[in-house]
Every structure is written in structure tokens, then in C-alpha cells.
Design a protein around this motif. Structure first.
Motif, PDB file in Angstrom:
ATOM      1  N   LEU A 253       0.838  -1.258  -0.129  1.00 17.21           N
ATOM      2  CA  LEU A 253      -0.072  -0.010   0.134  1.00 17.21           C
ATOM      3  C   LEU A 253       0.816   1.291  -0.007  1.00 17.21           C
ATOM      4  CD1 LEU A 253      -2.800  -1.104   2.477  1.00 17.21           C
ATOM      5  CD2 LEU A 253      -2.918  -1.032   0.031  1.00 17.21           C
ATOM      6  N   LYS A 254       1.869   1.094   0.642  1.00 20.40           N
ATOM      7  CA  LYS A 254       2.905   2.382   0.824  1.00 20.40           C
ATOM      8  C   LYS A 254       3.532   2.769  -0.482  1.00 20.40           C
ATOM      9  CE  LYS A 254       3.820   1.992   5.839  1.00 20.40           C
ATOM     10  NZ  LYS A 254       4.736   1.556   6.833  1.00 20.40           N
ATOM     11  N   VAL A 255       3.853   1.577  -1.269  1.00 21.15           N
ATOM     12  CA  VAL A 255       4.434   1.497  -2.534  1.00 21.15           C
ATOM     13  C   VAL A 255       3.515   2.156  -3.472  1.00 21.15           C
ATOM     14  CG1 VAL A 255       5.415   0.329  -4.457  1.00 21.15           C
ATOM     15  CG2 VAL A 255       6.046  -0.089  -2.273  1.00 21.15           C
ATOM     16  N   LEU A 256       2.169   1.710  -3.582  1.00 23.94           N
ATOM     17  CA  LEU A 256       1.017   2.226  -4.465  1.00 23.94           C
ATOM     18  C   LEU A 256       0.946   3.572  -4.168  1.00 23.94           C
ATOM     19  CD1 LEU A 256      -1.350  -0.575  -4.300  1.00 23.94           C
ATOM     20  CD2 LEU A 256       0.140  -0.209  -5.909  1.00 23.94           C
ATOM     21  N   ASP A 257       0.802   4.166  -2.876  1.00 17.73           N
ATOM     22  CA  ASP A 257       0.822   5.642  -2.558  1.00 17.73           C
ATOM     23  C   ASP A 257       1.674   6.546  -3.144  1.00 17.73           C
ATOM     24  OD1 ASP A 257      -0.615   7.886  -1.140  1.00 17.73           O
ATOM     25  OD2 ASP A 257       1.591   7.726   0.051  1.00 17.73           O
ATOM     26  N   ALA A 258       3.046   5.793  -3.355  1.00 21.50           N
ATOM     27  CA  ALA A 258       3.975   6.675  -3.707  1.00 21.50           C
ATOM     28  C   ALA A 258       3.997   6.918  -5.389  1.00 21.50           C
ATOM     29  CB  ALA A 258       5.362   6.111  -3.383  1.00 21.50           C
ATOM     30  N   VAL A 259       3.773   5.687  -6.096  1.00 21.97           N
ATOM     31  CA  VAL A 259       3.820   5.494  -7.519  1.00 21.97           C
ATOM     32  C   VAL A 259       2.595   5.883  -8.289  1.00 21.97           C
ATOM     33  CG1 VAL A 259       5.692   3.791  -7.107  1.00 21.97           C
ATOM     34  CG2 VAL A 259       3.308   3.176  -7.657  1.00 21.97           C
TER      35      VAL A 259
END
Length: 256
Positions: free
Chosen positions: A120-126
């Protein structure tokens, strides 16, 4: 029918593999580099990343603890500094067998932190940058262990079930905006994680064969990429059974 734009020509494509120090992520990095992709590898193991870069020209290593949201944002800035990311694949995973009669809460939470919350943190960033460009592909590595409840999968299975649901929702939200989304559901793959298993793993395959299956699925524009088919098709059939029959079948098959 292709559900995503087919990805066949990797020359000069920028690919970010998160969880690429071993296993499927490492094998994917090697095969994508061999096909001309500019590969960015991330993991906690700095030595493994630097070893990859030494042997693969024009690649980039970004050491990353995916439980650290700020570190993910910083890594995203570095990954996109010299160009947009064409595909990000979340390969990071944590696994320890666990049953409900021997709960380890710290381990349970660690599974969720790495397998689900990290994604989820990666998705929020990319995602914001991909939406601005109306281009890019997001791929999540889940598992057939997320299809239904299984013995010894108290910690691992629910996190993979969450990734399956997450990928399906991402596809519904992002496909019409020009982004590709794929879900990868492997069976048993020979990795440091599955080396912990003390039971027979049917249709066990190598990380290299797993990577080939993923690349084939991306080239076809598949949403779900599952392998090896001789095992995953059986798991999909089990998924259709009513609960009384399913529970009895699993107990009989596993002896647990």
C-alpha cells in the motif's frame, strides 16, 4: 483477450522490482535486464543489490525497508529521477508457517506489515505519477495461498488474500485511466521462504521458471498470471467447492 497492454519489448523500459535480492524478484531482474530493460532493484539486503549491479550494467540498486513509508517516497524520487517508471512489481514477501493453536502476534503483524501494508505504501508513492502520465503498469505478487484458508497459513494466507482483492480493485479503478494492473499467483517456487516448509510441495518450480511465466503473462496482457498450471488449476477448482466439501478435502489432502 488481453486485459492489459501487452508488454513484449523491454528495451529501454524502466522497471522497478521491490523485493529483488532473492527468489522470484531476483530472477525477474536478471531476465528483464537480459531483454534490455533498465532494472531498478530494491530490498533490505544491500550486498545482494550491489552484487546484482556489478554484474548488470545500467541497473540501479536502491536499498529499501518497505516498512518505512518515508524511505519508500525517497526511493521513488530516486527511481524516477532519470525517467518515469514503466512497471513496478511488488515482489517483497515474508512467510513463516503458523497455526491458530500457536499464535505469535508479532509474527502475524510482521506478515501484514511486509506483505500488505508495504504494498500500500508503494502504491501511494507511485500511482499519482502514473495517473498524471496515463501510463504505467503495477504488478503484485500474491500466491495461491490467498485463494482460501489453508492449514499452517494463519499468518501468510490472509495477507495474500488481501493482495488478490487489492489487485482486482486496482484494475477496476485504474484500467480505464490507461494503467496496466496484473496479479501474480504462484504455486510452490523454490525460494528461501519455501525452504522452511517441512512438507512435500507439489509441482515445485525454480525462480527462473517462475520469472519466465511472469514475462509470458505480461507479454499476453494478462491480468492474472498463475503457475505452474498443473497445480494452480487444481487450486482454482478447490476454490469453487462449498465449505463442508472444501474443509473435508483440505483435511484429507494435507492430513492436518
Amino acid at each position: 483477450m488481453s486485459m492489459n497492454p501487452p508488454l513484449r519489448d523491454w528495451r529501454n523500459k524502466r522497471v522497478w522490482l521491490i523485493g529483488a535480492s532473492t527468489g522470484i524478484g531476483r530472477a525477474l531482474a536478471e531476465q528483464l535486464h537480459a531483454q534490455g530493460a533498465q532494472v531498478i532493484v530494491s530490498a533490505r539486503n544491500r550486498d545482494a543489490l550491489e552484487e546484482f549491479v556489478r554484474h548488470h550494467s545500467d541497473s540501479l540498486a536502491l536499498q529499501l525497508d518497505i516498512t518505512d513509508g518515508e524511505a519508500i517516497r525517497s526511493a521513488t524520487d530516486l527511481a524516477t529521477k532519470d525517467g518515469a517508471i514503466d512497471l513496478v512489481c511488488y515482489c517483497a514477501g515474508h512467510y513463516k508457517p503458523m497455526r491458530a493453536d500457536n499464535i505469535d502476534l508479532a509474527e502475524l503483524l510482521k506478515h501484514h506489515e511486509i506483505n500488505t501494508i508495504g504494498a500500500l505504501k508503494v502504491l501511494d508513492a507511485v500511482i499519482p505519477n502514473m495517473l498524471t502520465r496515463k501510463q504505467g503498469h503495477i504488478s503484485l505478487i500474491s500466491s495461491v495461498a490467498g485463494f482460501r484458508g489453508l492449514p499452517q497459513s494463519l499468518a501468510y494466507g490472509p495477507t495474500k488474500a488481501a493482495l488478490i482483492n487489492l489487485a482486482e480493485t486496482l484494475y477496476l479503478d485504474l484500467h480505464h485511466q490507461g494503467l496496466g494492473v496484473s496479479l501474480i499467483n504462484p504455486g510452490f517456487v523454490r525460494t528461501p521462504l519455501t525452504a522452511q516448509n517441512d512438507f512435500h510441495m507439489p509441482a515445485l518450480i525454480s525462480p527462473e521458471d517462475a520469472a519466465k511465466a511472469i514475462l509470458k503473462g505480461w507479454s499476453h496482457g494478462d491480468f492474472e498470471i498463475h503457475f505452474p498450471k498443473r497445480f494452480t488449476r487444481f487450486m482454482k477448482l478447490l476454490r469453487l467447492l462449498p465449505y463442508p466439501i472444501y474443509f473435508a478435502a483440505v483435511r484429507r489432502i494435507t492430513g492436518l
